[in-house]
Motif scaffolding. Structure first.
Motif, PDB file in Angstrom:
ATOM      1  N   TRP A 150       0.722  -1.035  -0.127  1.00 53.02           N
ATOM      2  CA  TRP A 150       0.102   0.042  -0.086  1.00 53.02           C
ATOM      3  C   TRP A 150       0.917   1.214   0.044  1.00 53.02           C
ATOM      4  N   GLU A 151       1.986   1.052  -0.153  1.00 57.06           N
ATOM      5  CA  GLU A 151       3.045   2.296  -0.380  1.00 57.06           C
ATOM      6  C   GLU A 151       3.514   2.467  -1.672  1.00 57.06           C
ATOM      7  N   ASP A 152       3.269   1.525  -2.687  1.00 62.40           N
ATOM      8  CA  ASP A 152       3.621   1.347  -4.162  1.00 62.40           C
ATOM      9  C   ASP A 152       2.609   2.000  -4.921  1.00 62.40           C
ATOM     10  N   ARG A 153       2.377   3.128  -5.085  1.00 65.80           N
ATOM     11  CA  ARG A 153       1.427   3.785  -6.096  1.00 65.80           C
ATOM     12  C   ARG A 153       1.076   3.061  -7.509  1.00 65.80           C
ATOM     13  N   ALA A 154       2.234   2.408  -7.918  1.00 63.26           N
ATOM     14  CA  ALA A 154       2.128   1.897  -9.079  1.00 63.26           C
ATOM     15  C   ALA A 154       1.271   0.574  -9.468  1.00 63.26           C
ATOM     16  N   THR A 155       1.055  -0.089  -8.219  1.00 65.06           N
ATOM     17  CA  THR A 155       0.164  -1.211  -8.114  1.00 65.06           C
ATOM     18  C   THR A 155      -0.862  -1.125  -7.190  1.00 65.06           C
ATOM     19  N   CYS A 156      -0.849  -0.550  -5.935  1.00 63.59           N
ATOM     20  CA  CYS A 156      -1.743  -0.382  -4.861  1.00 63.59           C
ATOM     21  C   CYS A 156      -3.239   0.243  -5.609  1.00 63.59           C
ATOM     22  N   VAL A 157      -2.955   1.015  -6.513  1.00 64.24           N
ATOM     23  CA  VAL A 157      -4.302   1.801  -7.133  1.00 64.24           C
ATOM     24  C   VAL A 157      -4.925   0.637  -8.239  1.00 64.24           C
ATOM     25  N   LEU A 158      -4.368  -0.115  -8.498  1.00 63.58           N
ATOM     26  CA  LEU A 158      -4.937  -1.085  -9.715  1.00 63.58           C
ATOM     27  C   LEU A 158      -6.085  -2.092  -9.425  1.00 63.58           C
ATOM     28  N   PHE A 159      -5.870  -2.615  -8.170  1.00 56.31           N
ATOM     29  CA  PHE A 159      -6.524  -4.032  -7.902  1.00 56.31           C
ATOM     30  C   PHE A 159      -7.468  -3.701  -6.943  1.00 56.31           C
ATOM     31  N   GLY A 160      -8.298  -4.705  -6.907  1.00 59.17           N
ATOM     32  CA  GLY A 160      -9.742  -4.821  -6.249  1.00 59.17           C
ATOM     33  C   GLY A 160     -10.106  -6.160  -5.839  1.00 59.17           C
ATOM     34  N   ASP A 161     -11.196  -6.500  -5.057  1.00 58.95           N
ATOM     35  CA  ASP A 161     -11.366  -7.876  -4.683  1.00 58.95           C
ATOM     36  C   ASP A 161     -12.961  -8.055  -5.132  1.00 58.95           C
ATOM     37  N   GLY A 162     -13.257  -9.380  -5.493  1.00 54.87           N
ATOM     38  CA  GLY A 162     -14.530  -9.690  -5.780  1.00 54.87           C
ATOM     39  C   GLY A 162     -14.526 -11.175  -6.243  1.00 54.87           C
TER      40      GLY A 162
END
Length: 323
Positions: A150-162
């Motif tokens: 959650w400190e890596d803006r390149a990856t944490c903004v991309l994903f979600g759960d479902g």
């Protein structure tokens, strides 16, 4: 007797908690504008504490069973595509089987990251047309938020759960008519592992690890490989790509989807996209998008639907189905 794998029902489930781009901008150096311009994502759903991948999967499965007018005991094969299992073992599919009360049919997981649902569909079809099983519950389910840095803006903004689920049924070809799985195409290039991976694991570090990605390189690979898979699967089925009714892509990045649409001369209104409100839910994204298209009335019985995905491995693939 010739058998076909026919789609009987579908189901979707998203966690209640929503994480917006504005929320993320308070955690990392990013903004709503920056995220939307690069990905098309506005918000994503995040599993609550104690809410497991198997919970999401079982909830989606229950919706699919209701849609198909079937009971859990009617299912004799469960395949769960996931990168985020509840446990190292047993499989999440085994846990889902128990939560549903589905009985002692076969149950196992498939791990092909974002391409997992296409791999699972293809695998289920082979079991069904062999006559070995009658009905398959195919689920894509992820709690991807658990492996994000959650400190890596390149990856944490991309994903979600479902989670999303299909129920496939073996039917005699004469009874099924044109409906059913028509072709699938699966590939992997292990030489490209370092483009998208998790930096931990049971054997290597005895830790869960976090997602690491070389985004620009993944983007460059994506349009070419996805397009090639879509053309190949349509050639196998002897169907021109432009004859499809709906394109239901893996929801990785809006720019990748648009690039594929342009490359293959598809129409933007043929695309079912849920990325804005869900982000990249990895193996769950295709069934979630398909269910959205069915729910709003766009996708109808008899339509020709083309699925595609690309994920870590690098894996990629496509499947063509008359629904």
């Amino acid at each position: 007797m010739s058998l076909k794998a026919v789609l009987r029902g579908c189901g979707a489930f998203l966690p209640e908690k929503v994480l917006t781009n504005e929320d993320l901008s308070k955690k990392v150096d990013t903004s709503d504008e920056w995220i939307r311009e690069r990905t098309g994502i506005r918000e994503r759903h995040i599993a609550s504490d104690g809410e497991l991948t198997s919970d999401l999967a079982a909830n989606a499965a229950r919706v699919a069973l209701k849609d198909a007018d079937l009971a859990p005991e009617d299912i004799d094969l469960i395949i769960v595509a996931t990168t985020t299992p509840d446990l190292t073992f047993p499989s999440t599919a085994a846990i889902v089987q128990a939560k549903l009360g589905a009985g002692a049919g076969a149950a196992f997981d498939i791990q092909a990251v974002c391409t997992g649902f296409v791999y699972a569909l293809s695998t289920a079809e082979k079991f069904l047309i062999s006559g070995q099983h009658k009905r398959a519950l195919v689920i894509g389910a992820e709690t991807f938020s658990r492996i994000l840095d959650w400190e890596d803006r390149a990856t944490c903004v991309l994903f979600g759960d479902g989670a999303g689920a299909f129920i496939l049924e073996a039917q005699e070809a004469t009874d099924a008519g044109e409906r059913g799985m028509m072709a699938s195409y699966l590939r992997c290039d292990g030489n490209l592992v370092d483009l998208l991976y998790v930096d931990g694991g049971v054997s290597s570090s005895q830790t869960v690890g976090h997602v690491r990605m070389q985004g620009n390189k993944v983007f460059r690979e994506a349009v070419t490989r996805i397009s090639q898979a879509m053309v190949s699967v349509c050639e196998e089925a002897n169907v021109p790509v432009t004859d499809i009714d709906w394109f239901v892509p893996h929801q990785a990045n809006e720019r990748i989807i648009q690039g594929v649409v342009k490359k293959l001369d598809l129409r933007p209104d043929q695309v079912v996209s849920t990325i804005s409100g869900q982000g990249n839910t990895s193996a769950a994204s295709i069934p979630l998008a398909y269910c959205a298209g069915v729910a709003d009335g766009r996708i109808k019985t008899g339509d020709l639907v083309l699925f595609e995905a690309m994920g870590g491995g690098l894996t990629w693939g496509a499947a063509l189905m008359r629904v």
